[in-house]
Design a protein around this motif. Structure first.
Motif, PDB file in Angstrom:
ATOM      1  N   ILE A 112       0.850  -1.192   0.000  1.00 55.26           N
ATOM      2  CA  ILE A 112       0.000   0.000   0.000  1.00 55.26           C
ATOM      3  C   ILE A 112       0.885   1.240   0.000  1.00 55.26           C
ATOM      4  O   ILE A 112       1.867   1.323   0.737  1.00 55.26           O
ATOM      5  N   GLY A 113       0.556   2.215  -0.852  1.00 56.55           N
ATOM      6  CA  GLY A 113       1.353   3.435  -0.959  1.00 56.55           C
ATOM      7  C   GLY A 113       2.465   3.356  -1.983  1.00 56.55           C
ATOM      8  O   GLY A 113       3.169   4.345  -2.218  1.00 56.55           O
ATOM      9  N   SER A 114       2.623   2.191  -2.633  1.00 56.40           N
ATOM     10  CA  SER A 114       3.740   1.996  -3.562  1.00 56.40           C
ATOM     11  C   SER A 114       3.479   2.640  -4.924  1.00 56.40           C
ATOM     12  O   SER A 114       2.331   2.903  -5.305  1.00 56.40           O
ATOM     13  N   ASP A 119       0.711   3.528 -10.276  1.00 56.35           N
ATOM     14  CA  ASP A 119       0.701   3.383 -11.743  1.00 56.35           C
ATOM     15  C   ASP A 119      -0.547   2.645 -12.220  1.00 56.35           C
ATOM     16  O   ASP A 119      -1.159   3.024 -13.235  1.00 56.35           O
ATOM     17  N   LEU A 120      -0.929   1.586 -11.498  1.00 53.98           N
ATOM     18  CA  LEU A 120      -2.133   0.842 -11.880  1.00 53.98           C
ATOM     19  C   LEU A 120      -3.384   1.701 -11.717  1.00 53.98           C
ATOM     20  O   LEU A 120      -4.263   1.702 -12.586  1.00 53.98           O
ATOM     21  N   LEU A 121      -3.449   2.453 -10.627  1.00 51.43           N
ATOM     22  CA  LEU A 121      -4.622   3.305 -10.401  1.00 51.43           C
ATOM     23  C   LEU A 121      -4.738   4.380 -11.479  1.00 51.43           C
ATOM     24  O   LEU A 121      -5.845   4.697 -11.933  1.00 51.43           O
ATOM     25  N   GLU A 122      -3.616   4.947 -11.898  1.00 49.77           N
ATOM     26  CA  GLU A 122      -3.639   5.931 -12.997  1.00 49.77           C
ATOM     27  C   GLU A 122      -4.229   5.295 -14.252  1.00 49.77           C
ATOM     28  O   GLU A 122      -5.093   5.890 -14.928  1.00 49.77           O
ATOM     29  N   GLU A 123      -3.789   4.082 -14.542  1.00 52.65           N
ATOM     30  CA  GLU A 123      -4.264   3.382 -15.747  1.00 52.65           C
ATOM     31  C   GLU A 123      -5.763   3.101 -15.661  1.00 52.65           C
ATOM     32  O   GLU A 123      -6.489   3.244 -16.652  1.00 52.65           O
ATOM     33  N   TYR A 124      -6.234   2.708 -14.480  1.00 53.07           N
ATOM     34  CA  TYR A 124      -7.633   2.313 -14.326  1.00 53.07           C
ATOM     35  C   TYR A 124      -8.578   3.507 -14.191  1.00 53.07           C
ATOM     36  O   TYR A 124      -9.724   3.450 -14.652  1.00 53.07           O
ATOM     37  N   LEU A 125      -8.121   4.586 -13.568  1.00 52.23           N
ATOM     38  CA  LEU A 125      -9.015   5.693 -13.243  1.00 52.23           C
ATOM     39  C   LEU A 125      -9.060   6.794 -14.302  1.00 52.23           C
ATOM     40  O   LEU A 125     -10.083   7.470 -14.441  1.00 52.23           O
ATOM     41  N   ASN A 126      -7.970   7.005 -15.033  1.00 52.30           N
ATOM     42  CA  ASN A 126      -7.954   8.104 -16.000  1.00 52.30           C
ATOM     43  C   ASN A 126      -9.051   7.995 -17.065  1.00 52.30           C
ATOM     44  O   ASN A 126      -9.687   9.006 -17.397  1.00 52.30           O
ATOM     45  N   PRO A 127      -9.332   6.795 -17.614  1.00 50.38           N
ATOM     46  CA  PRO A 127     -10.447   6.717 -18.569  1.00 50.38           C
ATOM     47  C   PRO A 127     -11.794   7.079 -17.926  1.00 50.38           C
ATOM     48  O   PRO A 127     -12.666   7.636 -18.594  1.00 50.38           O
ATOM     49  N   MET A 128     -11.952   6.773 -16.661  1.00 51.96           N
ATOM     50  CA  MET A 128     -13.192   7.140 -15.960  1.00 51.96           C
ATOM     51  C   MET A 128     -13.299   8.660 -15.807  1.00 51.96           C
ATOM     52  O   MET A 128     -14.378   9.237 -15.983  1.00 51.96           O
ATOM     53  N   ILE A 129     -12.176   9.285 -15.486  1.00 53.70           N
ATOM     54  CA  ILE A 129     -12.154  10.753 -15.351  1.00 53.70           C
ATOM     55  C   ILE A 129     -12.523  11.398 -16.688  1.00 53.70           C
ATOM     56  O   ILE A 129     -13.326  12.339 -16.750  1.00 53.70           O
ATOM     57  N   ILE A 138      -7.614   4.552  -0.695  1.00 52.93           N
ATOM     58  CA  ILE A 138      -8.288   5.847  -0.860  1.00 52.93           C
ATOM     59  C   ILE A 138      -7.303   7.020  -0.891  1.00 52.93           C
ATOM     60  O   ILE A 138      -7.440   7.922  -1.737  1.00 52.93           O
ATOM     61  N   PRO A 139      -6.274   7.066  -0.019  1.00 53.35           N
ATOM     62  CA  PRO A 139      -5.322   8.194  -0.124  1.00 53.35           C
ATOM     63  C   PRO A 139      -4.660   8.297  -1.494  1.00 53.35           C
ATOM     64  O   PRO A 139      -4.465   9.402  -2.017  1.00 53.35           O
ATOM     65  N   GLN A 140      -4.323   7.144  -2.093  1.00 53.19           N
ATOM     66  CA  GLN A 140      -3.714   7.150  -3.426  1.00 53.19           C
ATOM     67  C   GLN A 140      -4.737   7.504  -4.500  1.00 53.19           C
ATOM     68  O   GLN A 140      -4.419   8.222  -5.449  1.00 53.19           O
ATOM     69  N   LYS A 191      -7.344   9.418  -4.137  1.00 48.23           N
ATOM     70  CA  LYS A 191      -7.676  10.847  -4.037  1.00 48.23           C
ATOM     71  C   LYS A 191      -6.658  11.733  -4.752  1.00 48.23           C
ATOM     72  O   LYS A 191      -6.989  12.828  -5.203  1.00 48.23           O
ATOM     73  N   LYS A 192      -5.421  11.256  -4.858  1.00 44.94           N
ATOM     74  CA  LYS A 192      -4.393  12.027  -5.566  1.00 44.94           C
ATOM     75  C   LYS A 192      -4.661  12.081  -7.068  1.00 44.94           C
ATOM     76  O   LYS A 192      -4.173  12.977  -7.759  1.00 44.94           O
ATOM     77  N   ILE A 193      -5.424  11.114  -7.565  1.00 42.73           N
ATOM     78  CA  ILE A 193      -5.678  10.998  -9.003  1.00 42.73           C
ATOM     79  C   ILE A 193      -7.008  11.623  -9.385  1.00 42.73           C
ATOM     80  O   ILE A 193      -7.115  12.327 -10.399  1.00 42.73           O
ATOM     81  N   LEU A 194      -8.036  11.389  -8.594  1.00 42.97           N
ATOM     82  CA  LEU A 194      -9.375  11.867  -8.937  1.00 42.97           C
ATOM     83  C   LEU A 194      -9.525  13.361  -8.680  1.00 42.97           C
ATOM     84  O   LEU A 194      -8.952  13.900  -7.732  1.00 42.97           O
ATOM     85  N   PRO A 195     -10.323  14.048  -9.480  1.00 43.20           N
ATOM     86  CA  PRO A 195     -10.702  15.428  -9.146  1.00 43.20           C
ATOM     87  C   PRO A 195     -11.469  15.443  -7.821  1.00 43.20           C
ATOM     88  O   PRO A 195     -12.123  14.455  -7.467  1.00 43.20           O
ATOM     89  N   GLU A 196     -11.390  16.546  -7.098  1.00 37.10           N
ATOM     90  CA  GLU A 196     -12.073  16.641  -5.807  1.00 37.10           C
ATOM     91  C   GLU A 196     -13.582  16.479  -5.936  1.00 37.10           C
ATOM     92  O   GLU A 196     -14.258  16.103  -4.973  1.00 37.10           O
ATOM     93  N   SER A 197     -14.095  16.749  -7.120  1.00 38.18           N
ATOM     94  CA  SER A 197     -15.550  16.667  -7.329  1.00 38.18           C
ATOM     95  C   SER A 197     -16.075  15.229  -7.374  1.00 38.18           C
ATOM     96  O   SER A 197     -17.289  15.008  -7.282  1.00 38.18           O
ATOM     97  N   VAL A 198     -15.188  14.259  -7.515  1.00 39.24           N
ATOM     98  CA  VAL A 198     -15.610  12.861  -7.605  1.00 39.24           C
ATOM     99  C   VAL A 198     -15.728  12.267  -6.201  1.00 39.24           C
ATOM    100  O   VAL A 198     -14.771  12.268  -5.430  1.00 39.24           O
ATOM    101  N   LYS A 199     -16.904  11.751  -5.885  1.00 37.38           N
ATOM    102  CA  LYS A 199     -17.133  11.117  -4.579  1.00 37.38           C
ATOM    103  C   LYS A 199     -16.676   9.666  -4.628  1.00 37.38           C
ATOM    104  O   LYS A 199     -16.952   8.950  -5.588  1.00 37.38           O
ATOM    105  N   ILE A 200     -15.984   9.245  -3.574  1.00 35.18           N
ATOM    106  CA  ILE A 200     -15.559   7.852  -3.449  1.00 35.18           C
ATOM    107  C   ILE A 200     -16.529   7.154  -2.506  1.00 35.18           C
ATOM    108  O   ILE A 200     -16.762   7.611  -1.384  1.00 35.18           O
ATOM    109  N   ILE A 201     -17.111   6.048  -2.964  1.00 36.95           N
ATOM    110  CA  ILE A 201     -18.161   5.367  -2.203  1.00 36.95           C
ATOM    111  C   ILE A 201     -17.764   3.916  -1.960  1.00 36.95           C
ATOM    112  O   ILE A 201     -17.435   3.185  -2.897  1.00 36.95           O
TER     113      ILE A 201
END
Length: 260
Positions: free
Chosen positions: A156-158, A163-173, A191-193, A195-205
Motif C-alpha cells: 500500500i502506498g507503492s 501506476d495501476l490506479l492511474e491506468e484504471y481511473l484516468n479513462p473514468m475521469i 483511498i489516499p492514493q 484521491k491524488k488521481i481523482l478530481p475533488e468533485s468525484v465522490k468515493i463510495i
C-alpha cells in the motif's frame, strides 16, 4: 454459551475485509469478533464460481466451529458468487457486501459512475442483475487487476499501485464520472492514493458503514446483540503471513497463523 455473547464471524480472501471489520467494531464495540483472512487463496476475483463457493464453505464451516452467531462475508467476490448458496445450506444469518451502486446512482449528477472491482464480482450474476436496475446511468466497469495481490504483499502506498490506479481511473475521469464505487473490500486502503488521481468533485463510495449498519439491524432482529459489560474479544486468523495482517490492524491486535 448464551447466543448473544457468541462472536460475529467475518471472512475475506485476505486482509481487505478488515476495512469492514473496523466499521463494525466502531458501530458495535461490545461485540466479540473472529476474522478469517484466507490470504493463501487470494485473490478470489480470478477464480471460478465453483472455486469461490468451495472456499466460502470452508471459511463458513471454520467460523461455525468457533460458535459464531452471524457471518459477515467481508468480500464482494464471495458475496456475489456464494451468498445465495450459503444461505440455503446453513441455518445462520449471513451479511453480504456488494458494490454500492445504489447510493452512487442516487448521488450522481453527470449520470456517469465508475466502479473498480474484481473480475469475479463484475462477472457475477448478482452484479449483472443489480446493474439492470440502473439503465439510465452509465456505469464504467474496471477490473482492478493486481491490486489485491499488491495489497496482500504489503505494498500500500507503492508506485506500483499508483501506476495501476492511474491506468484504471484516468479513462473514468475522461468519461466524466462524479462517483467512484470501490467494489472490493481491499480498496478502501487505497483511498489516499485514489484521491491524488481523482478530481475533488468525484465522490468515493464504499460499502463499509452500510454493512456495519445492516449487521446491527440483523443482530437486533434476531435478538443477538451483545449487551454484556465484558470487554470485547477480537481475534484475527490468517493462513498466510500474520505480519502483513497485523500491520493493517490497530496496534493492540495481533494476527495469528492458523490452518483452515
Amino acid at each position: 454459551m448464551h447466543n448473544s455473547i457468541k462472536p460475529i464471524g467475518l471472512f475475506d480472501s485476505g486482509l481487505g475485509g478488515t476495512s469492514i471489520w473496523k466499521e463494525i467494531n466502531i458501530l458495535l464495540p461490545s461485540e466479540n469478533t473472529i476474522y478469517l483472512s484466507d490470504s493463501k487463496n487470494a485473490p478470489y476475483g480470478q477464480k471460478t464460481k465453483e472455486e469461490i463457493l468451495e472456499l466460502s464453505i470452508k471459511n463458513t464451516e471454520y467460523l461455525l466451529e468457533q460458535n459464531c452467531k452471524i457471518i459477515v462475508i467481508a468480500c464482494n467476490t464471495a458475496t456475489t458468487n456464494a451468498i445465495k448458496e450459503l444461505r440455503e445450506k446453513y441455518n445462520i444469518p449471513f451479511i453480504g457486501i456488494e458494490p454500492a451502486i445504489k447510493p452512487a446512482a442516487l448521488q450522481t449528477q453527470t449520470k456517469t459512475i465508475g466502479i473498480l472491482a474484481t473480475k469475479g464480482t463484475l462477472n457475477s450474476e448478482l452484479f449483472h442483475n443489480t446493474v439492470l436496475n440502473y439503465e439510465d446511468i452509465t456505469i464504467i466497469e474496471q477490473v482492478g487487476y493486481n491490486l489485491v495481490q499488491l495489497i496482500e504483499e504489503g505494498k500500500i502506498g507503492s508506485k506500483e499501485i499508483d501506476d495501476l490506479l492511474e491506468e484504471y481511473l484516468n479513462p473514468m475521469i475522461q468519461a466524466n464520472i462524479d462517483c467512484l464505487v470501490l467494489g472490493c473490500s481491499h480498496y478502501p486502503y487505497l483511498i489516499p492514493q485514489i484521491k491524488k488521481i481523482l478530481p475533488e468533485s468525484v465522490k468515493i463510495i464504499d460499502s463499509g458503514l452500510a454493512v456495519a449498519r445492516q449487521t446491527k439491524a440483523v443482530l437486533e432482529k434476531h435478538n443477538l446483540l451483545n449487551n454484556s459489560n465484558t470487554p470485547a474479544k477480537n481475534i484475527f486468523y490468517t493462513n498466510s503471513s500474520p505480519e502483513v495482517l497485523s500491520n493493517i490492524l490497530d496496534k493492540e491486535y495481533i494476527a495469528e497463523k492458523k490452518d483452515f
